[in-house]
Design a protein around this motif. Sequence first.
Motif, PDB file in Angstrom:
ATOM      1  N   VAL B  81       0.842  -1.196   0.000  1.00 28.55           N
ATOM      2  CA  VAL B  81       0.000   0.000   0.000  1.00 28.55           C
ATOM      3  C   VAL B  81       0.876   1.244   0.000  1.00 28.55           C
ATOM      4  N   LYS B  82       1.902   1.220   0.828  1.00 29.03           N
ATOM      5  CA  LYS B  82       2.789   2.381   0.926  1.00 29.03           C
ATOM      6  C   LYS B  82       3.441   2.648  -0.421  1.00 29.03           C
ATOM      7  N   ARG B  83       3.916   1.588  -1.046  1.00 25.77           N
ATOM      8  CA  ARG B  83       4.596   1.710  -2.329  1.00 25.77           C
ATOM      9  C   ARG B  83       3.626   2.288  -3.387  1.00 25.77           C
ATOM     10  N   ALA B  84       2.387   1.801  -3.380  1.00 26.96           N
ATOM     11  CA  ALA B  84       1.411   2.276  -4.357  1.00 26.96           C
ATOM     12  C   ALA B  84       1.109   3.757  -4.131  1.00 26.96           C
ATOM     13  N   ARG B  85       1.019   4.137  -2.861  1.00 25.75           N
ATOM     14  CA  ARG B  85       0.733   5.552  -2.566  1.00 25.75           C
ATOM     15  C   ARG B  85       1.908   6.437  -2.967  1.00 25.75           C
ATOM     16  N   GLN B  86       3.127   5.941  -2.713  1.00 24.99           N
ATOM     17  CA  GLN B  86       4.295   6.712  -3.137  1.00 24.99           C
ATOM     18  C   GLN B  86       4.258   6.938  -4.644  1.00 24.99           C
ATOM     19  N   GLY B  87       3.838   5.902  -5.349  1.00 25.81           N
ATOM     20  CA  GLY B  87       3.762   6.011  -6.808  1.00 25.81           C
ATOM     21  C   GLY B  87       2.793   7.101  -7.255  1.00 25.81           C
ATOM     22  N   VAL B  88       1.577   7.101  -6.696  1.00 23.33           N
ATOM     23  CA  VAL B  88       0.620   8.120  -7.137  1.00 23.33           C
ATOM     24  C   VAL B  88       1.067   9.499  -6.667  1.00 23.33           C
ATOM     25  N   MET B  89       1.677   9.573  -5.491  1.00 29.11           N
ATOM     26  CA  MET B  89       2.104  10.889  -5.005  1.00 29.11           C
ATOM     27  C   MET B  89       3.209  11.456  -5.882  1.00 29.11           C
ATOM     28  N   SER B  90       4.084  10.584  -6.399  1.00 27.53           N
ATOM     29  CA  SER B  90       5.153  11.100  -7.249  1.00 27.53           C
ATOM     30  C   SER B  90       4.564  11.694  -8.533  1.00 27.53           C
ATOM     31  N   LEU B  91       3.464  11.122  -9.004  1.00 27.39           N
ATOM     32  CA  LEU B  91       2.834  11.677 -10.201  1.00 27.39           C
ATOM     33  C   LEU B  91       2.197  13.031  -9.894  1.00 27.39           C
ATOM     34  N   ILE B  92       1.567  13.136  -8.721  1.00 27.64           N
ATOM     35  CA  ILE B  92       0.953  14.417  -8.344  1.00 27.64           C
ATOM     36  C   ILE B  92       2.034  15.479  -8.173  1.00 27.64           C
ATOM     37  N   MET B  93       3.126  15.091  -7.496  1.00 28.52           N
ATOM     38  CA  MET B  93       4.173  16.066  -7.192  1.00 28.52           C
ATOM     39  C   MET B  93       4.975  16.459  -8.432  1.00 28.52           C
ATOM     40  N   ALA B  94       4.864  15.666  -9.516  1.00 33.46           N
ATOM     41  CA  ALA B  94       5.616  15.986 -10.724  1.00 33.46           C
ATOM     42  C   ALA B  94       5.238  17.353 -11.259  1.00 33.46           C
ATOM     43  N   ASN B  95       4.022  17.792 -10.995  1.00 30.78           N
ATOM     44  CA  ASN B  95       3.612  19.104 -11.506  1.00 30.78           C
ATOM     45  C   ASN B  95       3.279  20.053 -10.356  1.00 30.78           C
ATOM     46  N   HIS B  96       4.090  20.019  -9.336  1.00 29.71           N
ATOM     47  CA  HIS B  96       3.872  20.902  -8.189  1.00 29.71           C
ATOM     48  C   HIS B  96       5.235  21.235  -7.584  1.00 29.71           C
ATOM     49  N   PRO B  97       5.423  22.449  -7.104  1.00 30.12           N
ATOM     50  CA  PRO B  97       6.709  22.770  -6.479  1.00 30.12           C
ATOM     51  C   PRO B  97       6.942  21.907  -5.243  1.00 30.12           C
TER      52      PRO B  97
END
Lengths: 163, 854
Positions: B81-97
């Motif tokens: 679960v942690k790994r999956a959340r890290q994955g989606v968060m990295s996509l969100i953070m890709a377009n955010h400072p």
Amino acid sequence: MPLETEATAEIRALVADLRPDDADMLEALHRVQHRYGYVSQEAMYVIADQLRVTPAHVYGVTTYYSDFRTTPPPEVTVAWCGGPACRLKNGAGIRDAMQAVLGIELGEDTADGRVGLVAGQCNGSCEQAPQVWVGERVVGRLTAARAVTLARALRDGADPASV
Amino acid sequence: MAKITINGTEVEAEAGRRLVEVIKEQGIRITNLCYIDGLEPYAGCRTCLVDIEGGRPTSIQLSCTAQVAEGMVVRTDTPEVKRARQGVMSLIMANHPDRCLTCHRRVHCQPGEICLRDDVVTHRCLTCSKNYRCELQTSTEMIDMGEYEEPWVGEVRSYYETPPPEPDRANPYLEFDPQMCIICTRCVRACADIRHTGAITLSGKGSSTAIAFGTGGPVHESNCDFCGACIDVCPTATLMEKPNKWVGLAEEWTNSTCNSCSVGCTISYGVANDRPVIVRPDRLNQFSRDQICVRGRFHYDAVAENQRLSRSLARRGERLLPVPADEALAEAARLLDGVRREHGGGAIAVLGSPLATNEEAYLLARIARDVLQTPHIDFSHGSIHRAVQGAIHDALGVDRLPSDLTSVETAETIVVLASDLEESHNVAALRIKDAVVKRGARLVVVSPRWGELVPFAAAWLQPSPGFEAAAVQALVRAIASDASQLGEPVVPRGVTASSLESAVEVVRAAAASDKGFAVVYAPNPVDAAAAGDQARACANLAIAARGQAAASSLHYLPTDANVLGISDMGVGPAANGMAFSQIIEAARDGRIKALLIHDDNPLLNGAGSDDIRAALEAAQLVVIDSVRSTTAELAEVVLAELPFFAKDGTITNADRRINRQRPAGVPRREERDGVALLTALANELGGNFAYADAAAVTAEAASKVAGYLPYEQVRSGRSRAVGAEATTQPRLQAIGAPAAPEGDGLRLVVARSLYTTWEGASMRSEEADKMHREEVATLNPRDAEAAGVRSGDAVVLTDGTHEVSVSVRLDDGVAPGTVYVPHYYDGGAVMSLLPLEGTAAASVTVAVRALQLA
């Protein structure tokens, strides 16, 4: 309550038979774009009122589809075909040539509002590849040199029907 | 209820509920960036992933879309679960400072420091206004990106590769900075599904998707009402309050109550540096719950701090000069005492204010009764309230309506009589929209003007001004079993036959059913005779539809916050006392020598500005206020009071909920709160008041005034000061024909508008109308054509003697033959066109002519 003007009354008449149901939204946008060449802010307000949605809702739909414009169209729109047959026959070169002559990218209009360049979807007339459409007319079997001549003529004000 | 297991603990939860809400209720921290409690899940951010045993096609599932089912086994903390959340968060953070999360110095930097390593200033953590109160920041920390690989940090990300979109800072309330947006669409859904406004949308598609307001222009050109519901749900710095944006990191929160209208929404002030810097809705008031309006969120800031009175003033020759507080107090007492000795207490009149707390009102009434011994006590809109109260008493036999506003939300049929409820009582209008949209309630709006409630209505009756009561009475006539008590029928001028037919159909159906029925009445505080008739008509409608239970179906919403409370506390003429307009006449004629005015501004609120000005100039005034109002300018002594947000006390809202006001921020200067000032003034006058604080006043008031409670028993938003049962049977009331206005000009309509606050307008502050949406008179295009004016023209409205200059906006929502001017425009300038209450018919006509520039 938005003010009814002659312009909005005309748009209202255009969509008067459409009913509050999302399925009519695209029909309304097509009618307006067909008549005026673009979907104005005024038109979005009228369509929203007619279909009982908010103007923001209409704006969201309008901007989703690349076919709908929200600004007045140029005098002549050149659609560059990006289909596979055209691409095999140097479609990219045709695009680059026209962009260079007109000084604009796909999706832009020249500053004087004369010529606009958009990406078109293959219409099946691949025997004439590579091609562009000037207005609704196919101009096919292009070469880079012919594309340059065509773009220059349109840029300099030639009649779109004669090029 | 279903039994489920979360992280090994057995939990009981309602089957079908959204799993994420249950997880959060268990105190388990889980990221959910796009979910809004209570709304349908959107499943956009995917940060709420959990492990659900036996899930198909994988056990990693979204907890926002998952619904509680018997025997569910959920884990929120597995490595997968942690790994999956890290994955989606990295996509969100890709377009955010990301500097607020990744800079190695982020915990050491102080504001104002210059960062040598990272000179791209806009990317720095300290230049983000949401730093330390950002849900995205917290969520990323919760997920703990740890050693997670690119692209979640570094320059090679779309955020740093694309030019940032332009922020919109063009309006005074909402700052929209799309470069911070993660497209969670919470704002879109809050605006559409919670507020029913729908001003926000997703525009474009794919990687060019963006949030847009209206038809893509600036926020203030859309139909945004600046309620700020989107600010509450935005997880980033994309949508922020513009006032105090950079200092809005609250050190502590204070539960209090908004005093901008009688809905009395409970709010929390965020306090920093001893002053409120941010407001959030507080769910205590069961009617307003999680919503407030633009006034509640921003009116604490409507008057700049340096424009508030910080020192008491006393007249020295022509001028009001600052004097020490004690000196001003002594001078005020000397003045009142002198008049009392020479002419008796009856030569002094007292004016209170519905913006005051119950405690201040109680003290003011005691000062009038026990200290000055004058029966003349009232407030500017007193006669309006008493006209409504009297009508309700005659019709229903009660002085205090038992009706609860939350019943409006569950009503099947709602009839609203108001000038524009959306503008005067925004959150009440919102709950009515809720009832229509979510429960299919049928709404009838009776209003001479179009308002944002109208599109939600099954029928809109648009009577000519003055015929509102007749329009409601026409509905009563259609369902009343015995119409003989209703008086002679009056044709509601302006109401079309077809609209009346649809409205009658709606109320007939309501009368035949036993489901919830609500009549919501908000009087316009201009014309007491009209308000009385309207209240009678509304009571009739409730009686005709619900008989014995009528009182529970009628909802009376006074314009201002604490009209009911101060009236309960005794601010109103005693036996042989004069009402407001009589006080004004007596002061003008010299029978009243002195006025003690607390928080009221008759020049802003009272009709007949000329008479009022003459009266205030003739009498000696002692004014207690937190701003230098137009009335304060005429005073002998002005005692500086703390602003409303720094007051302690209670206020009573429209459905008689007793709400606490608690002070947000502590005084930094010498001004005191109303309770302290009034106590001190009473003691200077020999009153022997022994109140240490507001709590002591509340305790005494609770023992003297029925229905009120001492502090320790007050539960904000729940305690209600309702009265005894009705002693008489409900009785239908007759109403008369409205007086025809004189002259052949346009009929003047004045009402409360959404953006301007009493305080700001009271001092003619330029800040008062920050939106500039309201600085116009609204005309029907037909009348504009006849007068030869176009939208945007400056015009003069005149009744022959008075003139009001204003620019014009054309609008089909205003009936032909009428002109609408917001009450607070230019400090209540329009009130000069109306006659002093009770001296002439309040229906006036004005001529409109283009302004001739010299």
